[in-house]
Scaffold this active site. Structure first.
Site, PDB file in Angstrom:
ATOM      1  CG  HIS A   1      -0.416   0.348   2.488  1.00  0.00           C
ATOM      2  ND1 HIS A   1      -0.030  -0.598   3.409  1.00  0.00           N
ATOM      3  CD2 HIS A   1      -0.163   1.548   3.063  1.00  0.00           C
ATOM      4  CE1 HIS A   1       0.440   0.013   4.486  1.00  0.00           C
ATOM      5  NE2 HIS A   1       0.366   1.315   4.303  1.00  0.00           N
TER       6      HIS A   1
ATOM      7  CD  GLU B   1      17.485  10.348   6.934  1.00  0.00           C
ATOM      8  OE1 GLU B   1      17.728  10.758   8.090  1.00  0.00           O
ATOM      9  OE2 GLU B   1      17.370  11.107   5.958  1.00  0.00           O
TER      10      GLU B   1
ATOM     11  CG  ASN C   1      17.122  14.460  13.931  1.00  0.00           C
ATOM     12  OD1 ASN C   1      16.160  14.852  13.275  1.00  0.00           O
ATOM     13  ND2 ASN C   1      17.577  15.108  14.990  1.00  0.00           N
TER      14      ASN C   1
ATOM     15  CD  GLU D   1      22.092  11.480   7.261  1.00  0.00           C
ATOM     16  OE1 GLU D   1      21.564  12.050   8.223  1.00  0.00           O
ATOM     17  OE2 GLU D   1      23.296  11.642   6.934  1.00  0.00           O
TER      18      GLU D   1
ATOM     19  CG  ASP E   1      -0.006  -3.994   2.758  1.00  0.00           C
ATOM     20  OD1 ASP E   1       0.457  -3.487   1.714  1.00  0.00           O
ATOM     21  OD2 ASP E   1      -0.279  -3.337   3.783  1.00  0.00           O
TER      22      ASP E   1
ATOM     23  CB  SER F   1       2.599   2.474   6.160  1.00  0.00           C
ATOM     24  OG  SER F   1       1.345   2.735   6.695  1.00  0.00           O
TER      25      SER F   1
END
Length: 248
Positions: free
Chosen positions: A65, A77, A79, A87, A109, A202
């Site tokens: 989704h 990552e 902050n 990063e 999903d 998610s």
């Protein structure tokens, strides 16, 4: 529940990734230690919209989704509001949803993202193993993400949030969501509420005993009593993951 936005509509709970106006974090959790979840990634499209898990140097696992045809994947990552020097930003070369994904029921999903180049692995960017067996009820797992930290209202910490939560039994899960739980879903969290993943989490990881057992998928609200988070059951998809990676 979980790292997504959930909306009750015609009796069905639907999950959405966050928009550029709506960021999110875990409810009832704590700020993760700096390198507690080096497999955690942020999916970006000019803004953080979903989480994901690095499962090899060139592949990320997330929720279907969360699909976008082109995604910037941010690794290392911690902050979101600061450059920590750890990063790595790598664009997607392929985004592959499970062919059986159902946007209404959220069955299957699950989604794979191939990176355009391999990530450089180090103490801040590393892979998480796929499960060798399915997790049992009662096991405590680590959930992480940059989702909403409030069950009512919005508060969006920049620092990665963590939550320790137990796997619930299939009967507890089915009782919480009658007729909605498939064999490809597991419930993780607290039936009394107060602690849960939420919108923006998610696609993110649930790691149990060092293995990736869940993907933040859906729920009713966040941290609401009687409604634990529902997660994609990764152990059911190990063959699909390996086959898809090897053929792409």
């Amino acid at each position: 529940m979980k790292f997504l936005v959930l909306v009750a509509f015609v009796g069905v709970t639907v999950a959405f990734p966050i928009s550029d106006e709506d960021d999110d974090k875990i409810v009832g959790g704590y700020s993760c230690a700096r390198s507690a979840a080096p497999y955690q990634v942020s999916l970006n499209s000019g803004y953080h919209f979903c989480g994901g898990s690095l499962i090899s140097s060139q592949w990320v696992l997330s929720a279907a989704h969360c699909y976008k045809s082109s995604i910037q994947v941010k690794l290392g990552e911690y902050n979101l509001a600061a450059q920590d020097g750890s990063e790595q930003t790598i664009s997607s070369s392929k985004v592959i949803r499970h062919s059986g994904y159902n946007a209404n029921t959220l069955n299957n999903d699950i989604m794979l993202i191939k990176l355009s180049k391999a990530a450089t692995l180090n103490s801040y960017v590393n892979t998480v193993p796929l499960p060798t067996s399915c997790v049992t009820a009662g096991t405590t797992c680590l959930i992480s993400g940059w989702g909403n930290t409030l069950s009512s209202g919005s508060l969006y910490p920049d620092v990665l949030q963590c939550l320790n939560a137990p796997v619930l039994s299939s009967s507890q899960c089915s009782s919480a969501y009658p007729g909605r739980i498939t064999s490809n879903m597991i419930c993780i969290g607290y039936l009394n509420g107060g602690k849960d993943s939420c919108q923006g989490d998610s696609g993110g990881p649930v790691v149990c005993n060092g293995q990736l057992q869940g993907i933040v998928s859906w729920g009713i609200g966040c941290a609401q009593k009687g409604y634990p988070g529902v997660y994609t059951k990764v152990c059911n998809y190990v063959s699909w993951i390996k086959t898809t990676m090897s053929s792409n």
